[in-house]
Write an enzyme that holds these catalytic residues in place. Structure first.
Site, PDB file in Angstrom:
ATOM      1  N   ILE A   1      40.737  31.010  35.309  1.00 30.61           N
ATOM      2  CA  ILE A   1      40.179  31.928  36.021  1.00 30.61           C
ATOM      3  C   ILE A   1      40.652  31.928  37.572  1.00 30.61           C
ATOM      4  O   ILE A   1      40.559  32.704  38.400  1.00 30.61           O
ATOM      5  CB  ILE A   1      38.741  32.261  36.083  1.00 30.61           C
ATOM      6  CG1 ILE A   1      37.836  30.813  36.597  1.00 30.61           C
ATOM      7  CG2 ILE A   1      38.109  32.547  34.577  1.00 30.61           C
ATOM      8  CD1 ILE A   1      36.778  30.969  36.399  1.00 30.61           C
TER       9      ILE A   1
ATOM     10  N   VAL B   1      40.815  26.270  37.542  1.00 33.59           N
ATOM     11  CA  VAL B   1      39.461  26.466  36.985  1.00 33.59           C
ATOM     12  C   VAL B   1      39.313  26.960  35.579  1.00 33.59           C
ATOM     13  O   VAL B   1      39.650  28.248  35.489  1.00 33.59           O
ATOM     14  CB  VAL B   1      38.431  26.818  38.063  1.00 33.59           C
ATOM     15  CG1 VAL B   1      37.249  27.091  37.691  1.00 33.59           C
ATOM     16  CG2 VAL B   1      38.805  26.024  39.229  1.00 33.59           C
TER      17      VAL B   1
ATOM     18  N   ASP C   1      38.546  22.391  54.343  1.00 26.68           N
ATOM     19  CA  ASP C   1      39.378  23.550  54.051  1.00 26.68           C
ATOM     20  C   ASP C   1      38.614  24.848  53.472  1.00 26.68           C
ATOM     21  O   ASP C   1      38.606  25.134  52.310  1.00 26.68           O
ATOM     22  CB  ASP C   1      39.818  22.723  52.703  1.00 26.68           C
ATOM     23  CG  ASP C   1      40.815  23.526  52.005  1.00 26.68           C
ATOM     24  OD1 ASP C   1      41.687  24.358  52.919  1.00 26.68           O
ATOM     25  OD2 ASP C   1      41.335  23.479  50.765  1.00 26.68           O
TER      26      ASP C   1
END
Length: 581
Positions: A207, A215, A361
């Protein structure tokens, strides 16, 4: 007496014209491989030619034989050796292509063309676009660290041309994906079982694909929907090679352009980047982040399922939501953009100024927005692999420096910048705030004006060496803290800057410094109450000081306008600029 038969001339010519029969194999090899005739003396072949021929033929054969007999992991490493040469060549080609393109445009195509003219801007825009396209294509092809570096460039949207920012943004959630065979191979290595045995359902179609992993959506045997982050199977094996390649490329760039030296940054951060490959460390970071921000009810950190996690696989609670910079999706959910921006800034300001455990991040792909049970917006923080810890001494100095910049307290700016190791406090203040800092003048807008944006680009270009000196002087953890600040600033700008980020962070800095200072009184009876009172008092002092400064500037501007209106003071250009600010 016997005589041989006589043939007529016609039949004799036919027999002589027939093709000769093929010789026997023995005769053929004797004729072709035997010693040459005496009239053609043999010439001995040079030894180096024999060695070269043997190497050219032997090495591939030995490599192929070794590859066929090697274990799967060893085969992967052998493929990486070959791929590493390709990645280096690709990176070098992209760098040379971009450098030559810029040189050709500036020195040939635009020679004699007035700078900032329509024709000049059109040519440079096309050049920027070609360079950005080449960077994205190279990063996606190389994957791994190259994608992460491209993601880092996205946060500098106030310094880079818009063509770069628009193009590089695709790297936030796009990268190379691996097939189901690689996924199965990784699970067999880490769990000794394929995914379909560990999960009730497992969707091999990812996805999302990021710089280090992809993922997958899955379902545990108890029916819980989870997100399974699967590291690219060859990433650990190629990490050292990619770091070495990037170091070599940066050294080559530094050799060609001595002022453009970033190799020291990679040297300082490669240890931190290596930690990002350990998903067990990422899981621990996520749990610590959840604990330290638990008083912010709107912050959600997905819960880790340790029984189906490893150093290369991280299984966590599945959370749906839109990207934090997707204004339309936020409004569609019935949420206020201003509320989301304020919550985002407060959450990360808490990490920078108080806890010191900073998510390094937080690009839009790692911060999702969803509607909570109370109907209000929630922030889902993802990807906790890259964190930096800022010690209490540096946090305290940073808190007080931010407050001093907002209040334009030059003496305090100088003192607290020096506490962080920086002597050029004014330049550091502009690097930290990412907008011009003018003493005795408060900012009149939450957004950078065109003039301010141009000033920052010119500052980055004309004072590049001074900026690099400031960055080198800072404590090393501050580099990733600056990345956090830049990324959050870019997100706030993408949301339309609905809140004053500088003022909100200053209030968080004051509260953080007050709490840090209060920790020295922990052994005193009633320390918690005293700390709470100190936080309120310092926050109140900051609010009053800022309001008084604003009121003073407005009264001064009003008096000047009255004097100009009465004709007592001439209205010059400098005076007009003062009144505008």
């Amino acid at each position: 007496m016997w005589r041989p038969p006589q043939l007529c001339r016609f039949h004799l010519a036919l027999l002589q014209g027939r093709p000769k029969p093929w010789p026997s194999p023995t005769a053929f090899f004797r004729r072709n491989l035997g010693a040459p005739p005496a009239r053609w003396p043999s010439r001995p072949q040079a030894l180096w030619k024999k060695a070269l021929s043997a190497t050219v033929l032997g090495v591939p054969l030995l490599f192929g034989a070794r590859y066929l007999t090697a274990e799967p992991q060893e085969r992967r490493r052998m493929r990486l050796v070959v791929d590493g040469v390709g990645r280096f060549s690709r990176s070098l080609r992209v760098g040379l292509q971009i450098s030559l393109d810029y040189w050709w445009c500036t020195n040939v195509v635009l020679r004699g063309v007035e700078e900032n003219s329509p024709g000049y801007l059109e040519v440079m825009s096309a050049c920027h676009q070609r360079a950005a396209d080449a960077l994205v294509a190279g990063a996606i092809s190389n994957g791994g660290l190259y994608v992460k570096l491209g993601q880092g460039l996205c946060s500098f949207n106030h310094l880079l041309p818009p063509e770069y920012i628009k193009t590089l943004r695709v790297l936030e959630d796009r990268a190379l994906t691996q097939g189901f065979r690689e996924v199965d191979e990784l699970f067999l290595e880490d769990f000794r079982a394929p995914p379909h045995e560990l999960f009730q359902e497992f969707d091999y179609q990812p996805i999302a694909a990021a710089s280090l992993a992809q993922v997958h959506r899955a379902r545990l045997h108890d029916g819980t929907v989870v997100a399974v982050k699967v590291q690219y199977i060859d990433l650990r094996d190629r990490f050292e090679g990619d770091i070495y390649t990037l170091e070599l490329l940066l050294q080559l760039v530094e050799l060609m352009h001595p002022s453009f030296g970033f190799s020291w940054v990679l040297q300082d951060l490669k240890g931190t980047l290596a930690q990002e490959l350990d998903f067990e460390n990422e899981g621990r970071n996520a749990e610590r982040c959840a604990r330290e921000l638990q008083h912010f009810r709107y912050v959600v950190v997905p819960r880790v399922h340790w029984d189906v996690s490893s150093k290369r696989v991280l299984t966590a609670e599945f959370c749906e939501g839109c990207k934090v910079n997707d204004v339309e999706a936020i409004k569609t959910m019935g949420l206020a953009v201003r509320d989301i921006a304020e919550k985002l800034i407060k959450a990360f300001a808490e990490q920078i100024f108080y806890t010191g455990f900073v998510h390094s991040d937080p690009h839009p792909g790692n911060v999702l927005v969803r509607k909570g049970p109370d109907g209000k917006g929630q922030l889902v923080l993802l990807d906790h692999g890259l964190y930096q810890f800022l010690d209490e001494k540096d946090r305290s100095a940073l808190c007080q420096l931010w407050r001093a910049i907002i209040l334009r307290d030059e003496a305090a700016m100088k003192a607290h910048a020096a506490a962080l190791g920086v002597q050029d406090y004014f330049l550091f203040s502009e690097v930290l705030m990412q907008r011009p800092v003018r003493l005795r003048q408060l900012w009149r807008s939450r957004l950078l004006s065109r003039e301010e944006a141009a000033y920052m680009r010119d500052m980055a270009r004309e004072h590049f060496e001074e900026v690099m000196a400031v960055l080198k002087a800072l404590p090393r953890p501050m580099l990733l803290v600056l990345r956090n600040l830049n990324t959050v600033r870019a997100i706030n700008t993408a949301l339309g800057a609905p809140v004053d980020r500088y003022f909100l962070m200053a209030k968080s800095a004051v509260r953080g410094w007050s709490r840090l200072a209060g920790t020295t009184c922990q052994n005193v009876y009633g320390a918690s109450l005293l700390r709470h009172i100190r936080v309120i008092w310092e926050s109140l002092k900051f609010e009053v000081a800022l309001r008084l400064e604003t009121l003073s500037m407005r009264i001064t501007a009003l008096l000047v306008r009255v004097l100009v209106h009465l004709g007592l003071v001439p209205k010059t250009k400098a005076l007009y600029e003062f009144l505008e600010t």
